[in-house]
Design a protein around this motif. Structure first.
Motif, PDB file in Angstrom:
ATOM      1  N   SER A 166       9.725  -9.467   1.744  1.00  0.00           N
ATOM      2  CA  SER A 166       9.758 -10.235   0.490  1.00  0.00           C
ATOM      3  C   SER A 166       9.289 -11.677   0.683  1.00  0.00           C
ATOM      4  O   SER A 166       8.887 -12.341  -0.275  1.00  0.00           O
ATOM      5  CB  SER A 166      11.182 -10.227  -0.082  1.00  0.00           C
ATOM      6  N   LYS A 167       9.312 -12.163   1.938  1.00  0.00           N
ATOM      7  CA  LYS A 167       8.864 -13.534   2.234  1.00  0.00           C
ATOM      8  C   LYS A 167       7.361 -13.606   2.516  1.00  0.00           C
ATOM      9  O   LYS A 167       6.807 -14.681   2.690  1.00  0.00           O
ATOM     10  CB  LYS A 167       9.640 -14.078   3.439  1.00  0.00           C
ATOM     11  N   LYS A 168       6.723 -12.433   2.603  1.00  0.00           N
ATOM     12  CA  LYS A 168       5.274 -12.317   2.807  1.00  0.00           C
ATOM     13  C   LYS A 168       4.751 -13.149   3.994  1.00  0.00           C
ATOM     14  O   LYS A 168       3.823 -13.944   3.874  1.00  0.00           O
ATOM     15  CB  LYS A 168       4.527 -12.727   1.537  1.00  0.00           C
ATOM     16  N   PRO A 169       5.310 -12.943   5.195  1.00  0.00           N
ATOM     17  CA  PRO A 169       4.837 -13.703   6.354  1.00  0.00           C
ATOM     18  C   PRO A 169       3.504 -13.168   6.880  1.00  0.00           C
ATOM     19  O   PRO A 169       3.170 -11.999   6.681  1.00  0.00           O
ATOM     20  CB  PRO A 169       5.940 -13.488   7.389  1.00  0.00           C
TER      21      PRO A 169
ATOM     22  N   MET B 201       3.773  -2.753   5.732  1.00  0.00           N
ATOM     23  CA  MET B 201       3.489  -4.053   6.348  1.00  0.00           C
ATOM     24  C   MET B 201       2.359  -3.925   7.364  1.00  0.00           C
ATOM     25  O   MET B 201       2.402  -4.469   8.476  1.00  0.00           O
ATOM     26  CB  MET B 201       4.759  -4.609   7.006  1.00  0.00           C
ATOM     27  N   ALA B 202       1.321  -3.192   6.965  1.00  0.00           N
ATOM     28  CA  ALA B 202       0.250  -2.839   7.893  1.00  0.00           C
ATOM     29  C   ALA B 202      -0.615  -4.020   8.300  1.00  0.00           C
ATOM     30  O   ALA B 202      -1.322  -3.955   9.310  1.00  0.00           O
ATOM     31  CB  ALA B 202      -0.634  -1.749   7.279  1.00  0.00           C
ATOM     32  N   ASN B 203      -0.584  -5.101   7.543  1.00  0.00           N
ATOM     33  CA  ASN B 203      -1.436  -6.256   7.847  1.00  0.00           C
ATOM     34  C   ASN B 203      -0.684  -7.425   8.472  1.00  0.00           C
ATOM     35  O   ASN B 203      -1.252  -8.500   8.651  1.00  0.00           O
ATOM     36  CB  ASN B 203      -2.144  -6.733   6.569  1.00  0.00           C
ATOM     37  N   VAL B 204       0.595  -7.194   8.783  1.00  0.00           N
ATOM     38  CA  VAL B 204       1.417  -8.263   9.368  1.00  0.00           C
ATOM     39  C   VAL B 204       1.279  -8.238  10.887  1.00  0.00           C
ATOM     40  O   VAL B 204       1.526  -7.212  11.521  1.00  0.00           O
ATOM     41  CB  VAL B 204       2.898  -8.100   8.956  1.00  0.00           C
ATOM     42  N   LYS B 205       0.895  -9.350  11.472  1.00  0.00           N
ATOM     43  CA  LYS B 205       0.770  -9.444  12.924  1.00  0.00           C
ATOM     44  C   LYS B 205       2.157  -9.360  13.561  1.00  0.00           C
ATOM     45  O   LYS B 205       3.172  -9.731  12.947  1.00  0.00           O
ATOM     46  CB  LYS B 205       0.094 -10.749  13.333  1.00  0.00           C
TER      47      LYS B 205
END
Length: 383
Positions: A225-228, A252-256
């Protein structure tokens, strides 16, 4: 006359036999058995990492025993004393006390900061040298025990390197941080957070779990929800694997994803069930990759032949740590821990992992850090 001659010959033969037997017994007595211990988790969720380091010590001892080493005028035969601390601080202190009481000559261990720090106090009280090849929390050596040494870069180097890479190389702006509440996980996370903030990154969420957990959906949902831009996890591969799977399930496939040496293992791909999120992982280890270690390729070939499919990350360091202990004994001309311990600090040894020398606090004089990614689900050094 014939009887007398036979009797004389018989006496001479008996004397020769007695002399031979006496010489044999004396030779046997001249061989002194010296035990070097490995202490680490060989049961539980990270048993694969503990067994890898135990393999390194076992391999070193077997090679050393082929060298016919003489110390203090006695031939030395080294034996491995293998102890399982199960990754538990209380069990680690019990193991440390057992090794003190049983008079082992030195210890390679422990694996985690949370086990190494309490165990180091026990070793200090009984003057037993130990070398950790994996515990990276700076507090391991902060107390300045003359019996404690570390053969790998600490969290200050690992956490900072990851934060600098995230900021300068990947240009990330926001990160969520999770730690497993162990001395290792918290220490690494704290260094990463401090460096990330210094680099202008915003820490948008701070969560924690345990080193036994497998369900991270609640904390990951909150983080989502914080979109890091990235998630940093201070912990081990046994949690990072399921965490990566659940990040994939949550979209969350694009989150490092960043982490230290505790999750930067050969087994992470399998623990993550080859989830697509593996491609987002950047992790750091102390030291060079085994392929770039001096003599590392040849050493790993021998390791794989003896322990097929078991290599993880720390066994070359455990191998070198064993040679460091024995080298100090040889220079001190004693296997007595009280006598040879001061010689460890004066080590100048060309090991598999590096040219080894220590600072007065027991740290490597020139620690190295290597960053890795996962390509086709396999760990690979980053260029």
């Amino acid at each position: 006359m014939q009887l007398t001659q036979n009797h004389s010959v018989s006496l001479r033969l008996t004397a020769v036999a007695v002399l031979a037997l006496t010489a044999g017994l004396a030779g046997a007595q001249d061989v002194q058995t010296v035990r070097i211990a490995h202490a680490g988790p060989t049961s539980g969720g990270i048993a694969h990492i503990g067994k890898d380091t135990e393999n390194g010590v076992r391999m070193a001892i077997d090679e050393i025993n082929t060298q016919g080493i003489v110390i203090g005028g006695k031939k030395i035969k080294f034996e491995l004393a293998a102890e399982d601390d199960a990754g538990d601080p209380r069990q680690a202190t019990a193991v440390a006390q057992k090794l003190c009481d049983s008079k082992v000559a030195g210890v390679v261990g422990h694996l985690q900061s949370g086990t190494t720090i309490p165990a180091s106090s026990v070793y200090n009280k009984c003057d037993l040298p130990h070398i950790t090849v994996a515990a990276t929390n700076p507090d391991v050596t902060k107390r300045g025990y003359a019996t404690t040494f570390r053969l790998i870069a600490d969290d200050n180097a690992l956490g900072a390197a990851l934060a600098v890479h995230a900021s300068d190389k990947l240009k990330l702006k926001t990160v969520a941080v999770i730690d497993d509440r162990t001395a290792y996980g918290q220490g690494l996370a704290n260094v990463f957070k401090a460096t990330a903030r210094q680099k202008g990154m915003q820490v948008v969420a701070e969560e924690f779990t345990t080193d036994k957990a497998t369900d991270f959906m609640a904390i990951l949902t909150n983080i989502k929800s914080k979109k890091p831009d990235a998630v940093f996890y201070g912990g081990l591969d046994s949690q990072a694997g399921p965490m990566l799977r659940q990040m994939d399930q949550l979209g969350m496939a694009n989150v490092k994803f960043f982490g230290g040496d505790g999750l930067c293992t050969e087994k992470l791909g399998a623990l993550a069930s080859k989830a697509p999120t593996l491609k987002n992982v950047t992790c750091a280890t102390g030291g060079a990759s085994v392929e770039k270690m001096q003599g590392g390729a040849a050493w790993k070939k021998k390791y794989d032949a003896r322990f097929p499919g078991q290599f993880q990350i720390y066994s070359p360091y455990a191998y070198d740590a064993t040679f460091v202990l024995v080298d100090a004994m040889k220079r001190a001309k004693s296997v007595d821990p009280v006598v040879y311990a001061p010689f460890i600090g004066k080590t100048k040894l060309k090991g598999i992992t590096a040219n080894i020398a220590f600072t007065p606090k027991g740290e490597l004089t020139v620690p190295a850090v290597t960053l890795y990614a996962f390509k086709n689900n396999v760990r690979a050094e980053m260029n």
